[in-house]
Write a protein that holds these residues in place. Structure first.
Motif, mmCIF file in Angstrom:
data_model
loop_
_atom_site.group_PDB
_atom_site.id
_atom_site.type_symbol
_atom_site.label_atom_id
_atom_site.label_comp_id
_atom_site.label_asym_id
_atom_site.label_seq_id
_atom_site.Cartn_x
_atom_site.Cartn_y
_atom_site.Cartn_z
ATOM 1 N N GLN A 34 2.228 6.398 6.068
ATOM 2 C CA GLN A 34 2.810 5.289 5.326
ATOM 3 C C GLN A 34 3.202 4.135 6.251
ATOM 4 O O GLN A 34 3.090 2.960 5.877
ATOM 5 C CB GLN A 34 4.019 5.769 4.533
ATOM 6 N N SER A 45 0.759 5.374 0.429
ATOM 7 C CA SER A 45 -0.048 6.512 0.862
ATOM 8 C C SER A 45 -0.036 7.608 -0.202
ATOM 9 O O SER A 45 1.041 7.981 -0.708
ATOM 10 C CB SER A 45 0.501 7.060 2.186
ATOM 11 N N LEU A 71 0.846 -1.185 0.000
ATOM 12 C CA LEU A 71 0.000 0.000 0.000
ATOM 13 C C LEU A 71 0.883 1.239 0.000
ATOM 14 O O LEU A 71 1.856 1.313 0.764
ATOM 15 C CB LEU A 71 -0.897 0.021 1.234
ATOM 16 N N VAL A 103 -9.145 -2.482 2.431
ATOM 17 C CA VAL A 103 -8.053 -2.922 1.550
ATOM 18 C C VAL A 103 -8.294 -4.360 1.090
ATOM 19 O O VAL A 103 -8.107 -4.700 -0.089
ATOM 20 C CB VAL A 103 -6.702 -2.809 2.279
ATOM 21 N N LEU A 125 -9.730 4.709 2.319
ATOM 22 C CA LEU A 125 -9.550 4.157 3.652
ATOM 23 C C LEU A 125 -10.636 4.658 4.616
ATOM 24 O O LEU A 125 -11.265 5.690 4.376
ATOM 25 C CB LEU A 125 -8.170 4.545 4.182
ATOM 26 N N ALA A 129 -5.265 5.700 -0.847
ATOM 27 C CA ALA A 129 -4.021 4.928 -0.957
ATOM 28 C C ALA A 129 -4.036 4.145 -2.264
ATOM 29 O O ALA A 129 -5.099 3.910 -2.859
ATOM 30 C CB ALA A 129 -3.867 3.982 0.234
ATOM 31 N N SER A 135 -9.054 0.080 8.545
ATOM 32 C CA SER A 135 -8.825 0.311 7.113
ATOM 33 C C SER A 135 -8.405 -0.957 6.393
ATOM 34 O O SER A 135 -8.542 -1.069 5.171
ATOM 35 C CB SER A 135 -7.758 1.396 6.925
ATOM 36 N N ILE A 168 -0.431 -2.654 7.548
ATOM 37 C CA ILE A 168 -1.587 -3.332 6.944
ATOM 38 C C ILE A 168 -1.117 -4.247 5.814
ATOM 39 O O ILE A 168 -1.559 -5.395 5.689
ATOM 40 C CB ILE A 168 -2.605 -2.307 6.424
ATOM 41 N N SER A 169 -0.188 -3.746 4.982
ATOM 42 C CA SER A 169 0.343 -4.547 3.868
ATOM 43 C C SER A 169 0.989 -5.822 4.381
ATOM 44 O O SER A 169 0.786 -6.911 3.826
ATOM 45 C CB SER A 169 1.374 -3.737 3.078
ATOM 46 N N GLU A 204 1.659 3.105 8.928
ATOM 47 C CA GLU A 204 0.457 2.323 9.234
ATOM 48 C C GLU A 204 0.039 1.476 8.028
ATOM 49 O O GLU A 204 -0.359 0.313 8.168
ATOM 50 C CB GLU A 204 -0.680 3.257 9.643
ATOM 51 N N LEU A 205 0.147 2.071 6.834
ATOM 52 C CA LEU A 205 -0.209 1.328 5.626
ATOM 53 C C LEU A 205 0.749 0.160 5.399
ATOM 54 O O LEU A 205 0.342 -0.914 4.938
ATOM 55 C CB LEU A 205 -0.204 2.257 4.411
ATOM 56 N N SER A 206 1.996 0.349 5.730
ATOM 57 C CA SER A 206 2.965 -0.747 5.582
ATOM 58 C C SER A 206 2.641 -1.888 6.531
ATOM 59 O O SER A 206 2.820 -3.067 6.205
ATOM 60 C CB SER A 206 4.386 -0.230 5.837
#
Length: 340
Positions: free
Chosen positions: A173, A143, A141, A209, A167, A149, A205, A179-180, A175-177
């Motif tokens: 970024q 940002s 993901l 995703v 989201l 995203a 979120s 989640i990834s 937090e998105l990492s």
């Protein structure tokens, strides 16, 4: 394949060369005057008659000259054409353009079709790999801003899919990492069917995703195995397709279909390498005045895409074979370098 004397083979090679260049039936006088063969015009005429009797040349009723038959082209391709390669500077130019492109198979296929059509003046088809079910290699993901995203999914079959995701809450970024990473742990190596059977469990979120991932894979499954096509205009302007309006209309109808399976006979890919299908060898009636040069490329699975060149039987076979071979090998190399 039948045996042909050296002199007749040489004359057949010249007839093919002259007819490909001019699209006009070739007379024995033309061969004698232009190529200065160590034989009299009468001898050349007699040898051309013998080639016609053997089925390698044919005699249009409106002309005193002769043209290669499908069998003549087949003999030329298998016995007279010889190996041909693109020049080193051509290879370097093509390679540079591919390495300047984004590392995505879809973009490579589109670029390949453009370059192939431009180089040959014929119809170029670069088909994407067709697989029963793709598997996820990894995803990430990125940002963009606020609640937006970018989901990037890399497939084992050398494809990259992208989807914008809205989201539930603003996240940076880092937090998105996270989640990834959690999503990768649950879906890496799996197919769409396997993900449907055991959906990923995420919170916040991550739920949006995961839903976006499933939708992206479903959309991909619907369009997977498509083809990039270029050069239709130049192909249809060939003189062979101007004298029979009904045949022209039938050919247009075939080319207008969403699937190119009947244009490029995939059975020709069975033995690997570059295959040439000439005239009456085509299974589709509409393609009986056409030839197809086709080469597979590997997509990291047992399913392959292909590079195809479609033109009239009066095509420069050596150039078409060399171009298809180089492009397919380059796609193999690129996919290995990028996707492993």
């Amino acid at each position: 394949m039948q045996s042909v004397s050296n002199r007749r083979a040489g004359i057949l090679r010249l007839v093919v060369r002259e007819y490909v260049d001019t699209a006009a039936p070739v007379a024995s006088k033309t061969i004698w005057e232009k190529y200065e063969l160590p034989a009299s015009p009468a001898t050349i005429r007699s040898e051309m008659q013998a080639l016609e009797a053997a089925g390698l040349l044919t005699h249009p009723h409106t002309s005193a000259g002769r043209v290669p038959s499908d069998e003549g082209y087949r003999y030329f391709v298998e016995s007279l054409m010889g190996p041909e390669e693109l020049r080193d500077d051509e290879k370097a130019t093509i390679r540079h353009q591919f390495y300047q492109a984004a590392p995505e198979l879809d973009e490579w296929a589109q670029l390949g079709a453009v370059l192939l059509a431009r180089s040959l003046g014929l119809l170029a088809v670069v088909a994407l790999p067709r697989s029963e079910e793709v598997r996820i290699r990894h995803l990430e993901l990125v940002s963009l801003k606020d609640l937006l995203a970018l989901l990037v999914v890399v497939l084992r079959e050398a494809r990259v899919l992208k989807q914008l995701v809205t989201l539930d809450a603003v996240g940076d970024q880092a937090e998105l990492s996270q989640i990834s990473a959690r999503l990768n742990d649950q879906v890496a190596g799996k197919t769409l069917s396997e993900i449907r059977q055991r959906p990923p469990t995420l919170e916040g979120s991550g739920t949006a995703v995961a839903e976006a991932l499933v939708q992206l894979l479903e959309d991909h499954a619907l369009r997977e195995g498509g083809a990039h096509v270029q050069g239709l205009g130049d192909f249809l302007e060939q003189p062979e397709f101007q004298d029979d309006h009904e045949e022209f209309a039938n050919l247009i109808g075939l080319l207008d279909q969403p699937s190119f399976d009947r244009v490029v006979p995939l059975g020709a890919l069975a033995d690997g390498g570059v295959s040439v299908v000439i005239g009456e060898e085509n299974p589709a009636q509409e393609m009986r005045r056409c030839s197809v040069v086709v080469a597979p490329y590997s997509a990291g699975s047992r399913h392959s895409g292909f590079v195809g060149v479609v033109g009239p039987t009066r095509m420069r076979y050596g150039r078409a074979v060399a171009s298809a071979r180089y492009l397919s090998s380059l796609l193999d190399e690129l996919m290995y370098d990028v996707y492993g």
